[in-house]
Design an enzyme around this catalytic site. Structure first.
Site, PDB file in Angstrom:
ATOM      1  N   TRP A 192       6.489 -20.517  22.377  1.00 17.56           N
ATOM      2  CA  TRP A 192       5.042 -20.487  22.184  1.00 17.56           C
ATOM      3  C   TRP A 192       4.601 -19.035  21.976  1.00 17.56           C
ATOM      4  O   TRP A 192       5.040 -18.123  22.668  1.00 17.56           O
ATOM      5  CB  TRP A 192       4.332 -21.084  23.409  1.00 17.56           C
ATOM      6  CG  TRP A 192       2.837 -21.012  23.288  1.00 17.56           C
ATOM      7  CD1 TRP A 192       2.033 -21.883  22.629  1.00 17.56           C
ATOM      8  CD2 TRP A 192       1.981 -19.998  23.836  1.00 17.56           C
ATOM      9  NE1 TRP A 192       0.721 -21.474  22.714  1.00 17.56           N
ATOM     10  CE2 TRP A 192       0.652 -20.314  23.458  1.00 17.56           C
ATOM     11  CE3 TRP A 192       2.194 -18.846  24.598  1.00 17.56           C
ATOM     12  CZ2 TRP A 192      -0.448 -19.540  23.823  1.00 17.56           C
ATOM     13  CZ3 TRP A 192       1.103 -18.065  24.968  1.00 17.56           C
ATOM     14  CH2 TRP A 192      -0.194 -18.420  24.586  1.00 17.56           C
TER      15      TRP A 192
ATOM     16  N   ASP B 102     -13.957 -27.374  18.291  1.00 12.34           N
ATOM     17  CA  ASP B 102     -12.642 -27.556  18.907  1.00 12.34           C
ATOM     18  C   ASP B 102     -12.773 -28.352  20.214  1.00 12.34           C
ATOM     19  O   ASP B 102     -13.731 -29.112  20.406  1.00 12.34           O
ATOM     20  CB  ASP B 102     -11.990 -26.184  19.123  1.00 12.34           C
ATOM     21  CG  ASP B 102     -10.473 -26.233  19.048  1.00 12.34           C
ATOM     22  OD1 ASP B 102      -9.848 -26.679  20.034  1.00 12.34           O
ATOM     23  OD2 ASP B 102      -9.915 -25.825  18.016  1.00 12.34           O
TER      24      ASP B 102
ATOM     25  N   ASP C 168      -4.071 -31.759  17.369  1.00 10.63           N
ATOM     26  CA  ASP C 168      -3.289 -30.963  18.302  1.00 10.63           C
ATOM     27  C   ASP C 168      -2.304 -31.840  19.068  1.00 10.63           C
ATOM     28  O   ASP C 168      -2.442 -33.073  19.128  1.00 10.63           O
ATOM     29  CB  ASP C 168      -4.224 -30.245  19.282  1.00 10.63           C
ATOM     30  CG  ASP C 168      -3.686 -28.875  19.700  1.00 10.63           C
ATOM     31  OD1 ASP C 168      -2.472 -28.638  19.560  1.00 10.63           O
ATOM     32  OD2 ASP C 168      -4.485 -28.053  20.173  1.00 10.63           O
ATOM     33  N   MET C 169      -1.305 -31.203  19.667  1.00 13.98           N
ATOM     34  CA  MET C 169      -0.293 -31.883  20.488  1.00 13.98           C
ATOM     35  C   MET C 169       0.280 -30.823  21.424  1.00 13.98           C
ATOM     36  O   MET C 169       1.049 -29.976  21.002  1.00 13.98           O
ATOM     37  CB  MET C 169       0.786 -32.494  19.593  1.00 13.98           C
ATOM     38  CG  MET C 169       1.780 -33.387  20.316  1.00 13.98           C
ATOM     39  SD  MET C 169       3.217 -32.493  20.884  1.00 13.98           S
ATOM     40  CE  MET C 169       4.361 -33.830  21.171  1.00 13.98           C
ATOM     41  N   ASN C 170      -0.114 -30.866  22.696  1.00 14.55           N
ATOM     42  CA  ASN C 170       0.042 -29.706  23.569  1.00 14.55           C
ATOM     43  C   ASN C 170       1.086 -29.830  24.669  1.00 14.55           C
ATOM     44  O   ASN C 170       0.959 -29.177  25.697  1.00 14.55           O
ATOM     45  CB  ASN C 170      -1.303 -29.361  24.210  1.00 14.55           C
ATOM     46  CG  ASN C 170      -2.170 -28.531  23.289  1.00 14.55           C
ATOM     47  OD1 ASN C 170      -1.750 -27.495  22.798  1.00 14.55           O
ATOM     48  ND2 ASN C 170      -3.378 -29.002  23.027  1.00 14.55           N
TER      49      ASN C 170
ATOM     50  N   CYS D  52      -1.278 -29.261  14.500  1.00  9.80           N
ATOM     51  CA  CYS D  52      -1.158 -28.213  15.506  1.00  9.80           C
ATOM     52  C   CYS D  52      -0.391 -28.799  16.679  1.00  9.80           C
ATOM     53  O   CYS D  52      -0.554 -29.978  17.001  1.00  9.80           O
ATOM     54  CB  CYS D  52      -2.551 -27.745  15.942  1.00  9.80           C
ATOM     55  SG  CYS D  52      -2.562 -26.489  17.242  1.00  9.80           S
TER      56      CYS D  52
ATOM     57  N   ASP E 209      -0.676 -20.312  18.158  1.00  8.58           N
ATOM     58  CA  ASP E 209      -1.835 -19.999  18.995  1.00  8.58           C
ATOM     59  C   ASP E 209      -2.016 -18.491  19.138  1.00  8.58           C
ATOM     60  O   ASP E 209      -3.075 -18.029  19.552  1.00  8.58           O
ATOM     61  CB  ASP E 209      -1.673 -20.623  20.387  1.00  8.58           C
ATOM     62  CG  ASP E 209      -2.023 -22.099  20.401  1.00  8.58           C
ATOM     63  OD1 ASP E 209      -2.658 -22.572  19.449  1.00  8.58           O
ATOM     64  OD2 ASP E 209      -1.652 -22.782  21.379  1.00  8.58           O
TER      65      ASP E 209
END
Length: 765
Positions: A199, A366, A478-480, A526, A548
């Site tokens: 990351w 967002d 997104d996928m966090n 993302c 990020d």
């Protein structure tokens, strides 16, 4: 472009102006590789290329033929258990415990164009633009059938490969390993290049010599991951950016993958890519089929830039949705780093109003707009407007943004759920995890079971309602988190090895449903930044948030590494605040824009905080980008100077030599009439040497005006002598040269850390 089958020799030759790919049917019906590389013109029979030699301890394929061992033969589809002790593409478990597969050629077809694959991303081509070879193999003893697909494109040094396995027998079988492509290259003196990181430092370039044994990169995280990208290349050891042979592989897939090279003890290098076999088992009942993801194979004899341009051209023309493949992308303003969770409707409208005056075309709201979301501990899965923040809902806010002359975009994280959510309370069984064991969260969120079609349908219904009612133009998807404990109560115990593949198929299904209903929707993928930057995502989402980490200096390495495989148009690249929120570095507004220009451009900050001077500069940056974005996004991208030199990989480039001296790249219009060059200095040096940057891709005999220097050079001067970055006697005579204030990110002074210069080249008639 042609696919030839030589009936007498039972040999195939796939070729175009750039490459040849040769293989044949052996005496036992299996397929033997003969050659893959630069185009060859065959003078006579292909039998001349068959290599055989006796080795002690080898397993003989035929009685009394000691030199015919699969361990020593280059193969198209290596399988386990039949005498080849190297890594296999295919491994199958039968009900009686046996695992040996012996596949023999049955038939083939040649198709004009490329057939569409159902439900999974893959490259595409119309008739005349490509040809596809379909080769059918079968194991008579068990009825297993394997179909190999090869597509060669007319104007590209590219072959794609995939495999479909059909159970033609009466009993169920289990696929335990199925990779998408395998190439056996003669020689063991290659270097392996791959993209790795974590990351905030995704897709850094690593390069080193191969050695006997297996070297691999992989992901078993449920996504292609920030740690390793589903790409690898083998290089001749003299390869630079512009010279030398390169064999590249990329997987059109967004889940677990394996990319590896095995150097055997007889001077052969086996290069493979596909779904990672760890935690993968696929039950194949009688009559059913399984299709591997597609692998893209690129050959270049003009170094890494040649490989990259082939990938870029393929993905622009044959992977990315044609709606967006050559379309100008909007200039975006995203509120995330400007507000995080602390906003309401009036604050967002104030930001949007300020953004509109700067020339922004699309405003994106967002995280934090849904459920009761004030931090990352709640409401994922509840895709309804948070009325305390947005009393008029998403539609009311979107209408106000559109009144300001901009389109409106919205953030979703559709694959995840918080425990503190209505969705979790109603459907705890929709969360991945082993019954009876504690579920482990990541960032206070859990993974929805997208292996269950009911879950996918539910999420689509929620997203559809918001997108449709508010006329959303753009979605940031997104996928966090990584996926652990991949267990689905939707599937029975014998099918748990299918969960992670079924999960990513569910993700693709949701993309398919949304884009079928909203074909003009622009989606930016993302995954905590660049944690799922792969061709599978690009098929649906033409751009991906590259990282990020929006610090301009760190982005030099991230965007440089990403460009090895993926085009500039695919990289979400924004100007963010200074000091930077990820690393705390202070850089100029001009430096930040000069890096972000080479991507899908936008801003990630609060425009209400700008001074008058900053606002004016941002207006000029946006105006410059709008004028030049077709060239910036779709011109031929050429890397010139390497930010990794002296660190993770050795640079052999001419010109600037290391990160302290600079990073450089350029884009050139197809007809060579125009180019834009970006040069970046990270750390200043006292009493430094003269700097010059040798350009590439120009018309040697033409004259070019370098706008920022108000100077004319020939193309050959710029490519052989270089663009002078230090002051010269000539430049000192030019009034004001070297002292002007940066306007559109062109940072004219070179003194100091974190400098950038952008040069516009225009061919003169």
């Amino acid at each position: 472009m042609s696919i030839f089958f030589h009936e007498k020799e039972k040999a195939f030759h796939l070729c175009n102006d750039y490459i040849s790919y040769l293989f044949r049917v052996m005496e036992n019906g299996q397929l033997e590789q003969l050659y893959y590389g630069k185009r060859v013109v065959l003078a006579d029979s292909m039998e001349r290329f068959v290599e055989r030699s006796y080795r002690p301890l080898s397993v003989c394929e035929f009685e009394d033929e000691w030199d015919h061992s699969l361990e020593l033969i280059k193969q198209e589809l290596p399988v386990s258990g039949s005498g080849d002790f190297r890594e296999a593409m295919l491994e199958v478990a039968f009900g009686d415990g046996s695992y040996v597969v012996e596949l023999a050629y049955m038939s083939h077809d040649v198709l004009d164009g490329k057939p569409k694959r159902p439900g999974t991303p893959a490259t595409f081509a119309e008739k005349g633009a490509a040809e596809t070879l379909v080769v059918r193999l079968e194991d008579d003893a068990c009825g297993l059938q394997v179909v190999l697909y090869y597509t060669i494109f007319e104007h590209l040094p590219v072959v794609t490969r995939s495999v479909r396995v059909v159970n033609g027998g009466e009993q169920s079988v289990v696929l335990e390993r199925l990779l998408s492509a395998s190439v056996d290259l003669p020689g063991d003196g290659y270097e392996m290049l791959h993209l790795s990181g974590a990351w905030a430092k995704e897709r850094h370039v690593y390069r080193g010599m191969t050695r006997p044994g297996v070297q691999a990169v992989k992901s078993v995280r449920g996504a292609s991951s920030a740690m390793h990208n589903p790409f690898m290349a083998l290089l001749s050891n003299d390869t630079t950016e512009h010279d030398g042979e390169v064999y590249g592989m990329n997987l059109v897939y967004s889940g677990n993958f394996l990319a590896q090279v095995e150097v055997d003890n007889y001077g052969m290098s086996r290069m493979m890519i596909g779904i990672h076999p760890e935690r993968f088992q696929w039950n194949l009942p009688s009559g059913e089929a399984f299709w591997s993801p597609e692998a893209v194979l690129v050959y270049s004899d003009s170094g890494l830039n040649g490989m990259s341009q082939a990938f870029h051209d393929l993905y622009h023309g044959h992977l990315i949705n044609p709606r967006w493949a050559k379309t100008a992308r909007p200039v975006v303003m995203n509120n995330w780093e400007g507000t995080y969770f602390d906003f309401d409707e009036e604050k967002i409208v104030e930001m949007a109003s300020a953004a509109s005056k700067l020339g922004v075309e699309l405003f994106v709201l967002d995280d934090g707009w849904f459920g009761k979301r004030d931090d990352d501990r709640s409401s994922l899965g509840d895709w309804v407007a948070y009325k305390d923040k947005l009393p008029n809902g998403i539609k009311g806010l979107a209408d106000r943004v559109r009144e300001l002359g901009m389109r409106f975009g919205l953030w979703f994280e559709p694959e995840m759920v918080n425990e503190d959510s209505d969705l979790f309370r109603a459907h705890p069984d929709w969360v991945m995890g082993t019954p009876g064991r504690k579920r482990k969260h990541g960032r206070f969120q859990y993974v929805l079971d997208f292996a269950n079609p009911e879950v996918v349908d539910y999420v689509f219904t929620m997203m559809d309602k918001v997108i449709g009612e508010a006329d959303i133009a753009y979605v940031k998807w997104d996928m966090n988190r990584n996926i652990n404990d991949a267990y689905s109560v939707y599937l029975d115990g014998a099918c748990q090895g299918e969960v992670l593949h079924r999960y990513i198929l569910g993700v693709y299904a949701l993309y398919e449903m949304l884009l079928h209903k909203y074909p003009d929707l622009l989606i930016e993928s993302c995954a905590s930044g660049g944690g799922r930057f792969d061709p599978g995502m690009l098929y649906y989402a033409p751009q991906t948030w590259a990282s990020d980490n929006s610090d301009a200096v760190e982005r030099l390495k991230i965007q440089y590494g990403t460009s090895l495989v993926y085009p500039v148009s695919s990289m979400g690249a924004h100007v963010s605040a200074s000091p930077n929120h990820q690393v705390g570095r202070v850089t100029s507004l001009g430096m930040r824009a000069a890096v972000a220009y080479f991507g899908a451009f936008g801003y990630e900050l609060d425009p209400r905080t700008f001074s008058e001077e900053e606002a004016e500069l941002v207006k000029e940056q946006i105006s410059f980008y709008k004028e030049k974005r077709q060239l910036l996004l779709y011109g031929k991208f050429i890397r010139l100077a390497d930010p990794f030199a002296g660190s993770t990989t050795e640079s052999r480039l001419s010109g600037l030599g290391d990160a302290g001296s600079g990073t450089a790249w350029m884009v050139v219009k197809e007809d060579q009439s125009e180019a834009i060059v970006g040069w970046y200095q990270v750390l200043a040096r006292p009493n430094d040497r003269y700097k010059r940057l040798r350009l590439k891709g120009l018309d040697r005999t033409a004259r070019y005006l370098v706008k920022e220097l108000d100077t004319v050079y020939s193309g050959s001067e710029l490519m052989e002598m270089g663009l002078f970055l230090s002051e010269t006697l000539y430049s000192k005579r030019q009034k004001g040269h070297g002292r002007s204030v940066c306007k559109n990110g062109v940072g004219e002074p070179v003194r100091g850390d974190y400098q950038a210069r952008v040069f516009q080249l225009q061919k003169l008639d």
